[in-house]
Enzyme design. Sequence first.
Site, short mmCIF file in Angstrom:
data_model
loop_
_atom_site.label_atom_id
_atom_site.label_comp_id
_atom_site.label_asym_id
_atom_site.label_seq_id
_atom_site.Cartn_x
_atom_site.Cartn_y
_atom_site.Cartn_z
N PHE A 141 0.74 -1.14 -0.05
CA PHE A 141 -0.09 -0.05 0.05
C PHE A 141 1.00 1.05 0.22
O PHE A 141 1.70 1.51 0.96
CB PHE A 141 -1.09 0.13 1.27
CG PHE A 141 -1.68 1.04 0.98
CD1 PHE A 141 -3.20 1.13 0.36
CD2 PHE A 141 -1.74 2.54 1.67
CE1 PHE A 141 -3.99 1.91 0.06
CE2 PHE A 141 -2.19 3.44 1.30
CZ PHE A 141 -3.69 3.52 0.55
N ASP A 226 9.30 2.97 1.89
CA ASP A 226 8.26 3.66 2.15
C ASP A 226 8.21 3.38 3.92
O ASP A 226 7.53 2.40 4.26
CB ASP A 226 7.13 3.21 1.40
CG ASP A 226 5.79 4.09 1.64
OD1 ASP A 226 6.01 4.69 2.59
OD2 ASP A 226 4.87 4.04 1.06
N LYS A 255 2.57 11.21 7.15
CA LYS A 255 1.79 11.06 8.11
C LYS A 255 2.42 11.71 9.43
O LYS A 255 2.21 12.88 9.33
CB LYS A 255 1.88 9.56 8.56
CG LYS A 255 0.99 8.79 7.34
CD LYS A 255 0.28 7.26 7.98
CE LYS A 255 -0.10 6.60 6.68
NZ LYS A 255 -1.35 6.66 6.48
C1 LIG Z 1 3.04 2.78 3.51
C2 LIG Z 1 2.21 3.97 3.03
N1 LIG Z 1 2.49 4.62 1.84
C3 LIG Z 1 1.81 5.51 1.64
C4 LIG Z 1 0.62 5.97 2.14
C5 LIG Z 1 -0.22 7.10 1.54
O1 LIG Z 1 -0.36 8.21 2.37
P1 LIG Z 1 -1.41 9.28 1.96
O2 LIG Z 1 -2.77 8.64 2.50
O3 LIG Z 1 -0.89 10.33 2.92
O4 LIG Z 1 -1.49 9.62 0.79
C6 LIG Z 1 0.37 5.19 3.38
C7 LIG Z 1 -1.24 5.48 3.69
O5 LIG Z 1 -1.74 4.93 4.53
C8 LIG Z 1 1.05 4.30 3.90
O6 LIG Z 1 0.61 3.39 4.52
#
Ligand SMILES: Cc1ncc(COP(=O)(O)O)c(C=O)c1O
Length: 401
Positions: A141, A226, A255
């Site tokens: 994700f 990530d 976040k």
């Molecule tokens: C590992 C990871 N990458 C990217 C994102 C995407 O972030 P955003 O919702 O701020 O676009 C999330 C969101 O849950 C995430 O958990």
Amino acid sequence: MTTTESSIAAAEAHSAHNYHPLPVVVASAEGAWMTDIEGRRYLDLLAGYSALNFGHGNRRLIDAAKAQLDRVTLTSRAFHHDRFADFCTQLAELCGMEKVLPMNTGAEAVETAVKTARKWGYQVKGVPANQAKIVVARNNFHGRTTTIVSFSTDAEARADFGPYTPGFEIVPYGDLTALEEALTDNTVAVLLEPIQGEAGVLVPPAGYLPAVRELTRQRNVLFIADEIQSGLGRTGKTFACEHEGVVPDMYVLGKALGGGVVPVSAVVSSDEVLGLFRPGEHGSTFGGNPLACAVALEVIAMLKTGEYQQRATELGEHLHAELGLLIGGGAVEAVRGRGLWAGVDIAPSHGTGRQISEQLMAQGVLVKDTHGSTIRLAPPLVISKEDLDWGLDRLRAVLAG
Ligand SMILES: Cc1ncc(COP(=O)(O)O)c(C=O)c1O
């Protein structure tokens, strides 16, 4: 109709249904607690999917934001502002890297990482034009943009959003052989979550991340971690990669970088990689704005004390010890995670993740389900042991019911 019901009905009538929230309407929050519009209190064991690592209404973060609100909030990157250099310097230092490219949301930072890796591939590695490949993991994700859903394996996230962006190879998470086989001369990056959050807090087998590090180094491929959900204290370290002694080529952060106050995300990497950008090639009106920088600077200062990582380690050990006791009791099939972060698989005989989340809500505890049968626990790192125990008591009661 109760106040809660009419508020939800109004929201449903006038908003797109891209989420399925629990039926609670929050009006205020402090620390690990939220209060709804009818005055009921709830213990927050989700913390905005880790955006609220430092708790709701954290004094230091709110004060930093308020002070900045009275000075200057936005310049756009058309002009310099006096918080930017400090933000980039401090964040690079926290990451042990050299350069920062700020954005706002997590998905934007992932998009930025993808563009950066492709640029590096063409300009440094010498990949033929438009042939760059990025290897990603199954059940990843990374966000919701059209390019990011192009390499998602979640049918719901993808259906009806094609045509999809090419240039991605998907391999099973934790399988080094599959990863090795997927690498070609045109591979510019491997993009992974060091712990897969939305997939249910999946920790890869020990040794996987170091092996990926070694392999990517040997094959001249960038390793992009990530750490949007796993980073910034959640697992007991500043970065989840640290548990395995791994330093990637690029961190993608979001976040908690904005402390749950403002959206702040960033790509952090070396001069060699981020130094490739030239004016006009990438940008964002709000990325790196003064308000975002002021809040993020306070977040970075808090992380530099190590206090929050320590809390996540200690409370996390307690959390996992208690959750471990539930396995074998019939209701819980498995528990995974690290630090103050856990995925709990509920036995189908005891209900779906959604049903358990609703029952917990009725008991004053807020969590969220993922993938049908899993509930995710990610309390704010400022939660007290007493409050955590109170929440665990409610969980035990619901699972016994
Ligand atoms: C590992 C990871 N990458 C990217 C994102 C995407 O972030 P955003 O919702 O701020 O676009 C999330 C969101 O849950 C995430 O958990």
